[in-house]
Design an enzyme around this catalytic site. Structure first.
Site, PDB file in Angstrom:
ATOM      1  CB  CYS A   1     -23.525  -5.153  51.154  1.00  0.00           C
ATOM      2  SG  CYS A   1     -22.169  -6.025  50.703  1.00  0.00           S
TER       3      CYS A   1
ATOM      4  N   GLY B   1     -21.190  -8.355  37.220  1.00  0.00           N
ATOM      5  CA  GLY B   1     -21.412  -9.585  36.638  1.00  0.00           C
ATOM      6  C   GLY B   1     -20.815  -9.658  35.251  1.00  0.00           C
TER       7      GLY B   1
ATOM      8  CB  CYS C   1     -17.756 -11.007  55.421  1.00  0.00           C
ATOM      9  SG  CYS C   1     -17.877  -9.165  54.841  1.00  0.00           S
TER      10      CYS C   1
ATOM     11  CB  CYS D   1     -26.528  -9.772  40.080  1.00  0.00           C
ATOM     12  SG  CYS D   1     -26.100 -11.402  39.990  1.00  0.00           S
TER      13      CYS D   1
ATOM     14  CG  ASP E   1      -5.859  -5.307  46.789  1.00  0.00           C
ATOM     15  OD1 ASP E   1      -6.823  -4.613  46.155  1.00  0.00           O
ATOM     16  OD2 ASP E   1      -5.685  -6.283  46.456  1.00  0.00           O
ATOM     17  CG  ASP E   2     -10.429  -4.639  47.286  1.00  0.00           C
ATOM     18  OD1 ASP E   2     -11.149  -5.596  47.831  1.00  0.00           O
ATOM     19  OD2 ASP E   2      -9.507  -4.960  46.337  1.00  0.00           O
TER      20      ASP E   2
ATOM     21  CB  SER F   1     -11.215  -2.624  43.970  1.00  0.00           C
ATOM     22  OG  SER F   1     -10.231  -3.340  44.006  1.00  0.00           O
TER      23      SER F   1
ATOM     24  CB  CYS G   1     -24.684  -6.263  56.252  1.00  0.00           C
ATOM     25  SG  CYS G   1     -24.476  -7.991  56.470  1.00  0.00           S
TER      26      CYS G   1
ATOM     27  CG  ASN H   1     -27.732  -7.314  43.182  1.00  0.00           C
ATOM     28  OD1 ASN H   1     -27.321  -5.965  43.793  1.00  0.00           O
ATOM     29  ND2 ASN H   1     -26.881  -8.128  43.367  1.00  0.00           N
ATOM     30  N   GLY H   2     -29.194  -9.992  44.750  1.00  0.00           N
ATOM     31  CA  GLY H   2     -28.837 -10.169  46.105  1.00  0.00           C
ATOM     32  C   GLY H   2     -28.798 -11.906  46.143  1.00  0.00           C
TER      33      GLY H   2
ATOM     34  CE1 TYR I   1     -12.712  -6.275  43.674  1.00  0.00           C
ATOM     35  CE2 TYR I   1     -14.754  -7.424  43.891  1.00  0.00           C
ATOM     36  CZ  TYR I   1     -13.719  -7.072  43.085  1.00  0.00           C
ATOM     37  OH  TYR I   1     -13.206  -7.785  41.872  1.00  0.00           O
TER      38      TYR I   1
ATOM     39  CB  CYS J   1     -20.968 -13.069  52.319  1.00  0.00           C
ATOM     40  SG  CYS J   1     -22.499 -11.962  51.662  1.00  0.00           S
TER      41      CYS J   1
END
Length: 463
Positions: free
Chosen positions: A239, A28, A439, A2, A348-349, A286, A436, A102-103, A245, A385
């Site tokens: 993050c 988003g 993931c 978002c 790729d990312d 990306s 963070c 956002n979050g 990405y 995540c």
């Protein structure tokens, strides 16, 4: 995911918000909304679609105020429902509170149950409504705005960058770990902007002042921005996937240029996992910066193997796997003369579910590539995540149950290699404890039921 934006200025807010949200569209694509304070009430418009689809020129001319907030949404918590489209609006005791966020909260259900027990009725399944409810609940008690935000910072658990408009006054705050990005800027007309990314400020010619600090409350007043550091963690937990990405490569997040991180990641990836090939090509967009870094470090020529259709969205954030797979073919097309009878390094990312990577490799092979060496500018994504990224279960993550070699065979690559975790951290330029990495490691910076946590200590400040 978002994107959020807010402005307080001497010029009309709606056109500014439109351009801010357009610059944040990558965050988003499901829905968009703009609320503007006209001096006595809130003018509203929101709906499904891209920013350009939700708002026409006539719509923007309808808004008359100079203070407003806006949002572009990708659903993680709450699902895809009309009532979850942001901004949210609360009316209480003659006051008007509008909220965008956002979050992702990890204690949404507990808070909903608690406030429902006090008689609160919720109209959506969004955690953003919970945030607004917590703030409104404290303001109803007669608490100051700063005290209400302090209470929210202590009550909410998860990731949240929040912009609010209370009776036409703009303010914002960021979770104590600073998980999702948030910055502030100044316009040429003397106003102020709060937004998810600095690239949005660039789009309207505003100057980036700085990032909103984790645990900070910022209030836009007549004399500028008033700031209060209300809560401070021993270290932030930004993050890492924003750098990998989500964020635009032309943004600066917490003082770090995103493009530089991706380019450096590619250079490190080339040092760690060289492949003997004739060309290096990105999976656009990306993977582009990382491919540039890989080509420079390896000495292998950079050449595009895939061309992106600029009129399609980001396949990762499409709401179903079927749409993601169809989106790949609509989005990317190989250049036959570049790949036929050649060995290609594709950069790729990330690999998340694996189906998109498999489809891309199949496309390039169908166009005549002899070898495809896939190089990934992130370590394997092995864990869900809970903080705003659509990696909901381990079962969906191909690397959670498979080794790198097994993933290679599944997606059909000649070879497959990921950048190391230490290499990615080095490329970020930030200490490992400032990120963070849940993931990628399965270890999270706050308490999440059933997961391993290295919870960070918090200090609460009072003015």
């Amino acid at each position: 995911m978002c994107g959020i934006a807010g402005t307080s200025d001497t010029i009309l807010a709606a056109p500014v918000l439109y351009h801010l949200l357009h610059a944040l569209q990558h965050r988003g694509q499901e829905s968009a909304g703009i609320f503007v304070w006209d001096g006595t009430s809130v003018q509203k418009q929101k709906g499904y679609g891209l920013v350009s689809e939700v708002f026409s020129d006539a719509d923007l001319k309808r808004f008359t105020g100079t203070v407003g907030i806006g949002h572009v949404r990708y659903p993680t918590t709450g699902g895809s429902k009309p009532e979850n489209i942001q901004p949210f609006h609360f009316l209480f005791r003659g006051h008007s509170l509008s909220v965008v966020h956002n979050g992702n909260l990890v204690n949404t259900e507990a808070l909903r149950d608690e406030y429902a027990g006090h008689g609160v009725t919720f109209s959506s399944t969004s955690d953003t409504e919970v945030i607004g409810t917590v703030l409104a609940g404290e303001l109803v008690k007669g608490k100051s705005l700063e005290d209400a935000v302090l209470f929210a910072l202590q009550k909410l658990s998860g990731s949240y960058s929040v912009i609010c408009m209370l009776d036409g006054q703009l303010f914002g705050f960021r979770d104590p770990l600073g998980i999702k990005p948030f910055c502030m800027g100044k316009t040429k007309t003397g106003g102020y902007i709060l937004a998810s990314e600095s690239a949005a400020l660039d789009a309207v010619g505003a100057e980036l002042l700085r990032d909103v600090r984790p645990g900070e409350f910022v209030l836009v007043g007549t004399d500028g921005i008033v700031s209060s550091q209300l809560v401070k963690a021993e270290s932030p937990a930004h993050c890492i996937f924003e750098y990998i990405y989500f964020a635009r490569p032309d943004s600066i997040l917490d003082g770090v240029p995103v493009y530089d991180v991706r380019r450096k990641t590619g250079e490190i990836l080339a040092r760690e996992s060289f492949a003997d090939a004739e060309m290096v090509s990105p999976v656009p967009d990306s993977g582009t910066a990382s491919a540039v870094g890989f080509a420079k470090q390896s000495g292998i020529p950079f050449r595009e193997a895939l061309i992106k259709n600029r009129y399609t969205g980001r396949t990762f954030i499409l709401p179903s796997q079927e749409k993601r797979e169809l989106g790949v073919r609509m989005k990317l097309n190989p250049i036959r003369s570049h790949v036929r009878n050649r060995s290609v390094i594709l950069v790729d990312d990330s690999i998340v579910r694996g189906t998109t990577a498999k489809r891309i490799l199949s496309l390039v092979r169908d166009f005549g590539a002899e070898e495809i060496h896939l190089r990934i500018a992130s370590p394997p994504v092995i864990a869900p995540c809970y903080l705003g990224t659509d990696f909901p279960t381990r079962e969906e993550l191909i690397s959670s149950a498979k080794t790198v070699d097994e993933v290679r065979d599944t997606i059909g690559a000649s070879t497959l290699a990921h950048v190391s975790l230490s290499g990615l951290v080095e490329a970020s330029g930030l200490p490992k404890e400032y990120l963070c990495l849940g993931c990628l490691t399965g270890v999270y910076p706050l308490e999440i039921a059933g997961e391993i946590c290295e919870k960070k200590k918090m200090c609460v400040y009072r003015r």
